[in-house]
Design an enzyme around this catalytic site. Sequence first.
Site, PDB file in Angstrom:
ATOM      1  N   THR A   3      60.503  37.038  64.420  1.00  9.03           N
ATOM      2  CA  THR A   3      60.403  37.878  65.605  1.00  9.03           C
ATOM      3  C   THR A   3      59.759  39.215  65.264  1.00  9.03           C
ATOM      4  OG1 THR A   3      62.403  36.861  66.506  1.00  9.03           O
ATOM      5  CG2 THR A   3      61.717  38.969  67.463  1.00  9.03           C
ATOM      6  N   CYS A  34      50.353  53.232  35.821  1.00 10.90           N
ATOM      7  CA  CYS A  34      51.468  52.698  35.037  1.00 10.90           C
ATOM      8  C   CYS A  34      52.777  53.038  35.734  1.00 10.90           C
ATOM      9  CB  CYS A  34      51.458  53.246  33.616  1.00 10.90           C
ATOM     10  SG  CYS A  34      51.618  55.030  33.510  1.00 10.90           S
TER      11      CYS A  34
END
Length: 377
Positions: A236, A323
């Site tokens: 939904t 990183c």
Amino acid sequence: MTTPIYLDYNATTPIAPEVINVITQCLAEFGNPSSSHAYGRRANELVQLARAQVAQLIAATPAEIIFTGCATESNNLAILGMARASANKKHIITSAIEHPAVMQPCLQLQREGWDLTVLPVDANGLINLEVLASHIRQDTALVSIMHSNNEIGTIQPISYIARIARARGVLLHVDAAQSIGKVKVDVNELGVDALTIAGHKFYAPKGVGALYVREGTPINPIMYGAGHERSLRPGTENVIAVAALGEAARLAAARLPEAEPHLKHLRDDLHTRLLAQIPGIILNGHPEHRLPNTLNISFPRVSGRALLESAADQIAASVGSACHSHGDAVSGVLAAIGASADRARGSVRLSVGISTTDDEIKQACQILTNSWKTMTS
């Protein structure tokens, strides 16, 4: 404590006041948009209005817009769905500077037996069109290349990539998460078959995105359930978030003619001021073909992470490194453009937004300059 100057708009954006108003108005709309009664019809009207607003922003048709939970979901649906729908083809192409939301689905296909080609980029972050063309094979199903890079801002020549792909019968997916609201994105001018949108990158809330899928493009679902969103995204619809995305799209379309030069002015002013104060600063990314709001620079003789930590009470920005630790590992993007370890270590990404002011740019320059001088004295 003063509020830090926010220069991390590529990470996320604040929700626009107009979007907050729409969210507030929609909180009372609890109907299921698939229900046929009055409550459901009202909810469905909000969803369809948002679909039209998003479509208008990128020059698509409403039927070509699929609502998702985020850009990562959109990328997964496009890459996995389009590749798996391509009969008898087992080769895909991407670039070395893609976001993990693109690279990881590509690597998943590789684990499933697909051949994966990862294209290199030049020192400015651009792929070579001739190299791309040379790697397209008879069994190439899909090319997935980002429109603009989230770290260095480089914008790829997507329309030329599309011509190459189309001439060889290959589908093209583009991750445009960083581009929407900053530069013009027209799916017809670009010639793409699928394009990813992220709401929180252009002043909508987190947790909502969209995928443009050109009419007639073969694509399979990657989740299964009821027939929502052309049976491509079951579940939904999150009416509140979808309506918010639609309003953000409307705002982006209206603001773009003024927003792009405004952002570029702020970005270039910051760059000019820092260059005047700190000798040896290096620009990362293309000097011209780059997002108007993105300035990725390497400061000499310091760690970018340490520089930002020293100014954390006054400036909110991010390092160029992708990183996920607290160390100074080289960003994959900066490594791909050939940056040295020292250059990558000193990189900082400064990204401005609609609400950034000239005064904030002046202050940010002085704060960063003072921090750098303190660290290098």
